[in-house]
Design a protein around this motif. Structure first.
Motif, short mmCIF file in Angstrom:
data_model
loop_
_atom_site.label_atom_id
_atom_site.label_comp_id
_atom_site.label_asym_id
_atom_site.label_seq_id
_atom_site.Cartn_x
_atom_site.Cartn_y
_atom_site.Cartn_z
N ARG A 3 6.46 0.51 18.71
CA ARG A 3 7.02 -0.07 17.65
C ARG A 3 6.91 -1.52 17.69
NH1 ARG A 3 7.31 3.92 14.19
NH2 ARG A 3 8.10 5.69 14.79
N ALA A 4 5.80 -1.89 18.43
CA ALA A 4 5.88 -3.31 18.86
C ALA A 4 5.34 -4.24 17.39
CB ALA A 4 4.94 -3.49 20.06
N PRO A 5 5.84 -5.25 17.27
CA PRO A 5 5.26 -5.98 16.27
C PRO A 5 3.69 -6.36 16.17
CG PRO A 5 7.20 -7.26 16.95
CD PRO A 5 6.86 -6.12 17.91
N GLY A 218 -3.85 9.74 14.43
CA GLY A 218 -3.27 8.49 14.23
C GLY A 218 -2.51 8.42 13.00
N VAL A 219 -1.45 7.86 12.54
CA VAL A 219 -0.81 7.82 11.20
C VAL A 219 -0.68 6.28 10.80
CG1 VAL A 219 1.03 8.52 9.76
CG2 VAL A 219 0.03 10.06 11.26
N LEU A 220 -0.88 5.82 9.99
CA LEU A 220 -0.70 4.33 9.48
C LEU A 220 0.34 4.29 8.33
CD1 LEU A 220 -1.06 1.33 9.76
CD2 LEU A 220 -3.05 1.74 8.07
N CYS A 221 1.39 3.70 8.42
CA CYS A 221 2.22 3.47 7.23
C CYS A 221 2.35 2.16 6.75
CB CYS A 221 3.64 3.93 7.86
SG CYS A 221 3.94 5.58 8.21
N GLN A 240 3.43 1.30 11.89
CA GLN A 240 4.12 0.80 10.61
C GLN A 240 3.74 -0.70 10.59
OE1 GLN A 240 8.07 1.82 10.51
NE2 GLN A 240 8.19 1.30 8.45
N THR A 241 3.35 -1.04 9.59
CA THR A 241 3.11 -2.37 9.12
C THR A 241 3.58 -2.98 7.98
OG1 THR A 241 0.97 -1.67 7.94
CG2 THR A 241 0.69 -2.36 10.23
N ASP A 416 0.50 -10.28 4.52
CA ASP A 416 -0.41 -10.01 5.35
C ASP A 416 -0.40 -8.57 5.78
OD1 ASP A 416 1.94 -10.01 6.66
OD2 ASP A 416 1.42 -11.22 8.28
N GLY A 417 0.13 -7.76 4.99
CA GLY A 417 0.06 -6.39 5.05
C GLY A 417 -1.19 -5.58 5.35
N LEU A 418 -2.20 -6.20 4.75
CA LEU A 418 -3.54 -5.56 4.97
C LEU A 418 -4.33 -5.95 6.11
CD1 LEU A 418 -5.14 -5.94 1.37
CD2 LEU A 418 -4.55 -3.76 2.56
N GLN A 419 -4.13 -7.39 6.75
CA GLN A 419 -4.63 -7.94 7.82
C GLN A 419 -3.98 -7.28 8.99
OE1 GLN A 419 -3.40 -9.69 5.16
NE2 GLN A 419 -5.23 -10.85 4.58
N ARG A 420 -2.39 -7.04 8.93
CA ARG A 420 -1.82 -6.48 10.09
C ARG A 420 -2.28 -5.20 10.03
NH1 ARG A 420 4.28 -7.12 8.80
NH2 ARG A 420 4.57 -5.91 10.84
#
Length: 436
Positions: A3-5, A218-221, A240-241, A416-420
């Motif tokens: 859960r790290a940023p 992997g799961v990307l939220c 999670q981003t 910056d959701g896409l970049q993250r």
């Protein structure tokens, strides 16, 4: 569960150097609300130097080609238009079956697209929750696939159950009802088709399909933890981003007629029943009535003008398409169907919203908006102008709602959701050796 940023620096340079050998296959099914976020992600991947193939229904071929990405069709434009013409698409109980029947013929095309890359160095798939063809290719052929979730409603949790039609009561009852729904409604729609296919591939049968669609690779939220806090029974391989906040950008500036309308009076209320909704006449009639009672101006947003009355008052305007991030910051409020893309754009604009949920994840999004103090909801089946006014008027007058909206907008100002998300994918691929 990590859960790290996640920052948005270009991590791939430290993993693969200036010439990465990654080839991402981004494939998705659904409406513009499903396609545009994946397309924004694909464009960002390409900007980082990765090869990308984008696959979706050919209805969206134009916007994909305009982005400069290689395009692979998954289903015909005729099938897409036939699907959205059915009212079942917006029925809370019939929508899942309808969507699966529409997309199932294209799942084999998705499988074959991934199969052609099996064994290629650096090939990774990214797909949404209906990407069963991609996940089958992962099982059978070994090409890794990451599941992309745009909304928390598709992640079941017994600790914090999402708000779904028919799943009501205390947590224990919700869990029981959801399990019954899986066994009696969802699995019977998907598993006969899927397990027959799996048998042909020499794979064992599966069940509990809404758990199986979370890829083991992997799961990307793409939604923030303040909107949907991570739960202990979510997948352990989850990233999670933040919201993607991506819109199709048409050529040229905003239409001059719309500019003059926006400059010609108080901020209007914007209304849309969804980009793929062709059954919105009741919605728009209620919108016009509500604006009359409130003494407010309004904008009716739909690419299907046959839903809009031919004669509109001077205080109302119909617009086929305009990016929400251009329109909503100049608006007083947003009334919409509850798609998470529309909802997050209203958050970004810092304005109150009223959700009129129909099906899919929309009831859950409405519940989260209410909990955050950002707006309210109204019933779709019995929607009238008077009911909209009862919800809208207090929102427009509330200082607390305005403060809550501005507070959430400040969380999204970095946009910056896409970049993250791309950085999260790059890190995950490297750390798990998904693509040697």
């Amino acid at each position: 569960m990590p859960r790290a940023p996640i920052g948005h620096s270009s991590f791939y340079e430290t993993c693969w150097g200036s010439d990465p050998s990654m080839h991402f296959v981004c494939s998705t099914f659904g409406s513009a609300g499903d396609v545009f976020p994946m397309l924004g992600l694909a464009i960002e991947l390409q900007a980082r130097g990765h090869a990308v193939t984008f696959a979706t229904n050919e209805h969206f071929a134009g916007v994909v080609n305009a982005s400069g990405l290689p395009f692979a069709p998954l289903g015909t434009a005729e099938a897409f238009l036939a699907s959205i013409r059915s009212s079942d698409l917006w029925h809370p109980q019939r929508a899942f079956r309808h969507v699966f029947q529409f997309l199932s013929p294209a799942l084999r095309d998705q499988y074959e697209l991934h199969a052609r890359l099996a064994g290629s160095t650096g090939a990774v798939g990214i797909t949404n929750c209906f990407g069963f063809g991609a996940i089958l290719a992962q099982e059978k052929l070994g090409i890794p696939v990451i599941t992309l979730h745009l909304q928390p409603a598709v992640l079941w949790s017994r600790h914090a159950p999402p708000s779904l039609p028919g799943v009501v009561g205390p947590r224990w009852l919700k869990s029981m009802l959801y399990s019954l729904g899986e066994r009696l409604v969802l699995d019977p729609v998907v598993c006969p088709f899927l397990n027959a296919w799996r048998a042909d591939l020499g794979l064992p049968p599966v069940h509990r399909i809404t758990r199986w669609w979370n890829s083991p690779a992997g799961v990307l939220c793409m939604f923030p933890d303040w909107y949907a806090p991570p739960q202990p029974d979510w997948p352990a391989n989850l990233m999670q981003t933040d919201f993607p906040l991506w819109n199709r950008r048409p050529d040229g500036l905003m239409d001059g007629v719309l500019e003059r309308f926006l400059d010609g009076g108080d901020r209007p209320i914007v209304f849309t029943p969804g980009s793929a909704n062709v059954h919105g006449r009741r919605f728009f009639e209620a919108a016009i009535s509500a604006c009359r009672m409130l003494g407010r101006r309004g904008i009716l947003l739909t690419e299907f003008p046959e839903q809009v009355p031919e004669s509109l008052p001077a205080s109302m305007m119909h617009v086929r398409y305009v990016p929400l991030d251009d329109l909503l910051p100049r608006s007083a409020a947003f009334v919409h169907h509850g798609g998470i893309g529309s909802m997050s754009q209203a958050m970004f604009a810092g304005i109150p919203q009223v959700i009129v949920p129909l099906a899919h994840d929309q009831f859950d999004n409405a519940a989260r908006v209410r909990r955050l103090g950002l707006g309210g909801s109204a019933p779709s089946k019995t929607l009238t102008g008077r009911k909209l006014v009862r919800v809208l008027q207090p929102l427009l007058e509330s200082v607390a709602v305005a403060d809550a909206c501005h507070g959430v907008a400040s969380r999204l100002v970095r946009r910056d959701g896409l970049q993250r998300s791309v950085t999260a994918i790059e890190r995950h691929v490297a750390a798990n050796r998904l693509a040697p």
